[in-house]
Design an enzyme around this catalytic site. Structure first.
Site, PDB file in Angstrom:
ATOM      1  N   GLN A   8     -42.831 -10.105 -16.435  1.00  0.00           N
ATOM      2  CA  GLN A   8     -42.552  -8.667 -16.522  1.00  0.00           C
ATOM      3  C   GLN A   8     -43.304  -8.061 -17.713  1.00  0.00           C
ATOM      4  OE1 GLN A   8     -38.674  -6.885 -17.576  1.00  0.00           O
ATOM      5  NE2 GLN A   8     -38.839  -5.665 -15.703  1.00  0.00           N
ATOM      6  N   TYR A  21     -37.579   2.504 -20.678  1.00  0.00           N
ATOM      7  CA  TYR A  21     -38.611   2.024 -21.610  1.00  0.00           C
ATOM      8  C   TYR A  21     -39.857   2.899 -21.434  1.00  0.00           C
ATOM      9  CZ  TYR A  21     -35.532  -1.862 -22.599  1.00  0.00           C
ATOM     10  OH  TYR A  21     -34.456  -2.607 -23.006  1.00  0.00           O
ATOM     11  N   ARG A  49     -41.012  -2.267 -11.205  1.00  0.00           N
ATOM     12  CA  ARG A  49     -39.559  -2.091 -11.358  1.00  0.00           C
ATOM     13  C   ARG A  49     -39.289  -0.639 -11.734  1.00  0.00           C
ATOM     14  NH1 ARG A  49     -34.470  -5.472 -13.836  1.00  0.00           N
ATOM     15  NH2 ARG A  49     -33.537  -5.389 -11.790  1.00  0.00           N
ATOM     16  N   GLY A  73     -28.942 -11.294 -10.991  1.00  0.00           N
ATOM     17  CA  GLY A  73     -29.133 -11.395 -12.427  1.00  0.00           C
ATOM     18  C   GLY A  73     -28.070 -12.238 -13.100  1.00  0.00           C
ATOM     19  N   CYS A  80     -18.585  -9.049 -17.342  1.00  0.00           N
ATOM     20  CA  CYS A  80     -17.947  -8.624 -18.596  1.00  0.00           C
ATOM     21  C   CYS A  80     -18.990  -8.251 -19.643  1.00  0.00           C
ATOM     22  CB  CYS A  80     -17.037  -9.725 -19.124  1.00  0.00           C
ATOM     23  SG  CYS A  80     -17.924 -11.199 -19.658  1.00  0.00           S
ATOM     24  N   CYS A 121     -23.829 -11.749 -22.474  1.00  0.00           N
ATOM     25  CA  CYS A 121     -25.235 -11.447 -22.150  1.00  0.00           C
ATOM     26  C   CYS A 121     -25.677 -10.135 -22.790  1.00  0.00           C
ATOM     27  CB  CYS A 121     -25.467 -11.528 -20.649  1.00  0.00           C
ATOM     28  SG  CYS A 121     -24.412 -10.478 -19.634  1.00  0.00           S
ATOM     29  N   LYS A 156      -9.166  -6.306 -12.701  1.00  0.00           N
ATOM     30  CA  LYS A 156      -9.425  -7.594 -13.350  1.00  0.00           C
ATOM     31  C   LYS A 156      -8.951  -8.813 -12.550  1.00  0.00           C
ATOM     32  CE  LYS A 156     -10.033  -7.919 -17.744  1.00  0.00           C
ATOM     33  NZ  LYS A 156      -9.781  -8.027 -19.184  1.00  0.00           N
TER      34      LYS A 156
HETATM   35  C1  LIG Z   1     -28.918 -10.251 -20.697  1.00  0.00           C
HETATM   36  C2  LIG Z   1     -29.677  -9.310 -19.812  1.00  0.00           C
HETATM   37  C3  LIG Z   1     -30.980  -8.975 -20.140  1.00  0.00           C
HETATM   38  C4  LIG Z   1     -31.707  -8.129 -19.303  1.00  0.00           C
HETATM   39  N1  LIG Z   1     -33.023  -7.904 -19.578  1.00  0.00           N
HETATM   40  C5  LIG Z   1     -33.793  -7.244 -18.687  1.00  0.00           C
HETATM   41  C6  LIG Z   1     -35.198  -7.215 -18.826  1.00  0.00           C
HETATM   42  O1  LIG Z   1     -35.772  -7.871 -19.698  1.00  0.00           O
HETATM   43  N2  LIG Z   1     -35.906  -6.463 -17.937  1.00  0.00           N
HETATM   44  C7  LIG Z   1     -35.295  -5.806 -16.900  1.00  0.00           C
HETATM   45  O2  LIG Z   1     -35.983  -5.158 -16.112  1.00  0.00           O
HETATM   46  N3  LIG Z   1     -33.963  -5.881 -16.718  1.00  0.00           N
HETATM   47  C8  LIG Z   1     -33.208  -6.595 -17.566  1.00  0.00           C
HETATM   48  N4  LIG Z   1     -31.864  -6.746 -17.328  1.00  0.00           N
HETATM   49  C9  LIG Z   1     -31.273  -6.170 -16.102  1.00  0.00           C
HETATM   50  C10 LIG Z   1     -31.268  -7.207 -14.980  1.00  0.00           C
HETATM   51  O3  LIG Z   1     -32.564  -7.531 -14.575  1.00  0.00           O
HETATM   52  C11 LIG Z   1     -30.476  -6.711 -13.769  1.00  0.00           C
HETATM   53  O4  LIG Z   1     -31.092  -5.574 -13.258  1.00  0.00           O
HETATM   54  C12 LIG Z   1     -29.038  -6.386 -14.105  1.00  0.00           C
HETATM   55  O5  LIG Z   1     -28.447  -7.442 -14.818  1.00  0.00           O
HETATM   56  C13 LIG Z   1     -28.224  -6.085 -12.854  1.00  0.00           C
HETATM   57  O6  LIG Z   1     -28.208  -7.188 -12.016  1.00  0.00           O
HETATM   58  P1  LIG Z   1     -26.881  -8.121 -11.891  1.00  0.00           P
HETATM   59  O7  LIG Z   1     -25.763  -7.194 -11.600  1.00  0.00           O
HETATM   60  O8  LIG Z   1     -27.223  -9.062 -10.785  1.00  0.00           O
HETATM   61  O9  LIG Z   1     -26.721  -8.790 -13.201  1.00  0.00           O
HETATM   62  C14 LIG Z   1     -31.108  -7.575 -18.155  1.00  0.00           C
HETATM   63  C15 LIG Z   1     -29.795  -7.897 -17.858  1.00  0.00           C
HETATM   64  C16 LIG Z   1     -29.083  -8.768 -18.658  1.00  0.00           C
HETATM   65  C17 LIG Z   1     -27.684  -9.144 -18.273  1.00  0.00           C
END
Ligand SMILES: Cc1cc2nc3c(=O)[nH]c(=O)nc-3n(C[C@H](O)[C@H](O)[C@H](O)COP(=O)(O)O)c2cc1C
Length: 647
Positions: A103, A173, A221, A319, A346, A350, A431
């Site tokens: 990325q 960003y 993205r 994610g 939660c 992360c 919850k």
């Molecule tokens: C710890 C963490 C770091 C993340 N860093 C990025 C990142 O570097 N670039 C990005 O596009 N999204 C980042 N995200 C967003 C995730 O790519 C993802 O879109 C988001 O967690 C929602 O997906 P999920 O519900 O499956 O976790 C991050 C998410 C988490 C939890």
């Protein structure tokens, strides 16, 4: 075996063939070396993630320019010295028959680190939503320099062996900042209309395409909606996506929200169902014949499969589930989905740990995540007889991990069921999944061979007779009821009794304590329909950060329920039908009141500690029994005790 035929179907994106439709999206880890190169911790973390069996892995944000990085340990791709490390991530994915994209990222104004150094740039000199600092407005030369940096980084990615690149134009960003009226007030060709605001992204894509050639896959993205007041919406986005495709994009990765969106919606909280924003992916698919990746709270492969089957998205990004339990697909394929620990959204370990604590990634319910270099895989050579006292998250995790490592483990829980305070907290709105996690954690401990005895309180005599070699003291905490005049009266109760429905909810209620327990109890009460609800907290503000996902949702619901927050306020006296308070040295009385709920906090229960010390029995004091804190600390300390015994 579950039928996952749609999810497991291969797909081709430009020249890249993916074995299935699962994508691990980029997730910042904070695990990199301090110079932004790939560390041993990054490698170990990635090795564990690729065991998930996804078709495509996308690295965390990797900065294309020195002034675009979010922290010293965030990965960089702006010079060739980073290639050897990045190539290791490539090897790991390829050896797992998976593909990997990097990325490409520039933080613009959303970097505390760059703002602090005075290096942050942005389309306009407008302050960051998250950090408050103001960037320097980019000149035309800056714009050309960054476009070239994206191109050079893309070429470098190809040299490092990556199968694709992803440009990060989501989440506010730099690329997203150009797109948004909240950060772009330029009056040149890069500002004004949506088309003009999208020009910088288009030119970055064109340069990347020029550098990598026609056959190399490019993902973009986006935040399909900005999810912020007066921000762009899906209709605006649909109108501009064709420009991105024409510039050279092969796949759209449709995320949602930006820095400053309520409830940290990018990493949606537990209140949101799986795939809640995949309708946005569908809207883009309806506009253009281009593969689209959907994302948002997915944990269950069956739900992912249905989403692909319906045609809402071609691929699914998973994610945080990759952090909570990377075996989610394997378990489903093997017909044991119940073995998976589903992400609780939660954000404790992360994203909120990264942003608000400045620490590297972990997971509240998976102690291995981010600590792969410490995590013992082999069984212990010195197997011992381990007693775990207490069956809350610390005790259950300790029992599960010690049993996995080959020890002979017995867990004693004095209550009728395991889970400790989590079972109580799981009664609060939304919850319920916490109780499910406890069930799965218990099942895992049993599966590894731990014995679990409920209704069993460990006594000194039992310890002398049973003679365990190691005790893990995870006896939890009890509620703290302060000595205030009137706490003996019948209208006074405590948060746990309310949540456990041991007492009926009253009509006119005062909750004392505005921490997480107090707020969640107030939320529970509000749902039951109290006539009036007041939350009293002696601190200036609630210890629950309103910027966190869950904190934001709690604040929102309580305000909507007309809950009155009183900060800087202490309870002086409780009477039969009123509460006397002191706020700013002034006394106030709330009346009528028919229920007062104490939620002041908890204090450790560790009565056996003295005896263990005295007898010289080796023990570990973990979780709330040491100091009442969150699930992440309980799980981590429980696991670390088991790991330590096994060294
Ligand atoms: C710890 C963490 C770091 C993340 N860093 C990025 C990142 O570097 N670039 C990005 O596009 N999204 C980042 N995200 C967003 C995730 O790519 C993802 O879109 C988001 O967690 C929602 O997906 P999920 O519900 O499956 O976790 C991050 C998410 C988490 C939890």
């Amino acid at each position: 075996m579950q039928n996952l035929e749609h999810l497991l179907q291969p797909i081709k994106i430009n020249s890249m063939e993916l074995k299935n439709r699962i994508v691990m999206p980029p997730m910042g880890t904070g695990l990199g070396n301090r110079d932004g190169t790939v560390s041993e911790a990054n490698i170990a973390y990635f090795k564990r993630r690729v065991q998930s069996g996804a078709g495509l892995y996308i690295t965390e944000i990797s900065s294309v320019h020195p002034n675009g990085s979010v922290s010293p340990s965030a990965l960089r791709i702006y010079d060739d010295t980073c290639i050897p490390g990045l190539s290791k991530l490539v090897e790991i994915c390829h050896s797992a028959d998976a593909k990997i994209a990097v990325q490409l990222h520039h933080a613009g104004r959303e970097s505390f680190y760059q703002l602090k150094k005075g290096n942050a740039v942005g389309p306009s000199a407008l302050p960051s939503f998250v950090f408050g600092g103001t960037p320097r407005e980019m000149t035309n030369d800056d714009i050309v320099e960054i476009i070239e940096a994206f191109g050079a980084a893309a070429l470098r990615s190809r040299k490092a062996g990556f199968d694709a690149v992803e440009l990060h134009a989501a989440h506010g960003y730099l690329l997203g900042q150009f797109l948004s009226v909240h950060s772009n007030r330029r009056n040149d060709q890069y500002g004004g209309s949506m088309k003009n605001r999208a020009r910088f992204i288009v030119e970055c894509i064109q340069e990347v395409r020029r550098q990598v050639g026609q056959d190399f896959p490019i993902s973009l993205r986006i935040s399909a909606e900005e999810a912020i007041k007066n921000g762009y919406d899906i209709e605006d986005m649909k109108a501009i996506v064709p420009d991105f495709i024409e510039a050279g994009v092969d796949v759209i990765h449709a995320s949602f929200g930006t820095h400053g969106s309520p409830a940290g919606i990018i990493q949606a909280p537990i209140e949101y169902p799986q795939g809640f924003n995949v309708w946005l992916a569908r809207k883009i698919k309806e506009t253009l014949d281009v593969p689209v990746i959907g994302v948002g709270r997915f944990t269950d492969p069956m739900v992912m499969n249905e989403t692909v089957k319906r045609g809402d998205a071609d691929l699914i990004s998973v994610g945080r589930q990759h952090l909570a339990d990377p075996d989610f697909l394997k378990n489903a394929i093997e017909g044991h989905p119940e073995r998976t620990f589903q992400c609780l959204a939660c954000n404790q370990g992360c994203i909120e740990r990264l942003i608000y604590e400045g620490k590297s990634v972990r997971c509240a319910i998976n102690p291995e995540t981010g600590q792969e270099l410490l995590y013992p895989v082999q069984q212990s050579k010195n197997k011992c007889k381990v007693w775990v006292v207490g069956g809350g998250p610390a005790g259950l995790t300790a029992a599960s991990e010690a049993a996995r490592l080959g020890h002979q483990v017995v867990l004693f829980e004095k209550g009728e069921q395991v889970g400790g305070q989590v079972i109580v907290a799981a009664q609060a709105p939304y919850k319920e999944p916490y109780a499910d996690w406890i069930d799965r954690l218990k099942a895992r401990a049993l599966q590894y061979g731990a014995q679990i005895n409920t209704c069993s309180e460990v006594t000194e005599t039992m310890l002398l007779e049973g003679n365990p070699e190691v005790v893990i003291l995870a006896s939890g905490a009890e509620q703290f009821i302060p000595s205030i005049e009137g706490t003996h009266l019948p209208l006074v109760t405590d948060a746990w009794s309310v949540l456990k429905a041991e007492v009926p909810v009253g009509d006119n209620i005062v909750v004392v304590g505005g921490g997480l327990t107090g707020m969640e109890t107030a939320d529970f009460i509000a749902r039951k329909g109290a006539r009036s609800l007041v939350l009293v907290e002696k601190l200036e503000k609630s210890p629950v950060n309103p910027l966190t996902s869950h904190g934001n949702m709690l604040n929102y619901r309580l305000k909507k329920a007309d809950c009155r927050f009183m900060f800087n306020t202490e309870v002086k006296q409780i009477t039969e039908d009123s509460v006397v308070l002191v706020k700013d040295h002034e006394t106030q009385t709330i009346s009528p009141v028919d229920q007062v709920v104490m939620a002041i906090g908890a204090r450790p229960v560790n009565d056996l500690k003295q005896f263990l010390d005295h007898q010289g029995i080796k023990y570990y004091l973990v979780g709330d029994a040491a100091d009442p804190r969150r699930i992440i600390e309980a799980v981590d300390e429980g696991a670390k005790a088991a790991w330590d015994i096994s060294q």
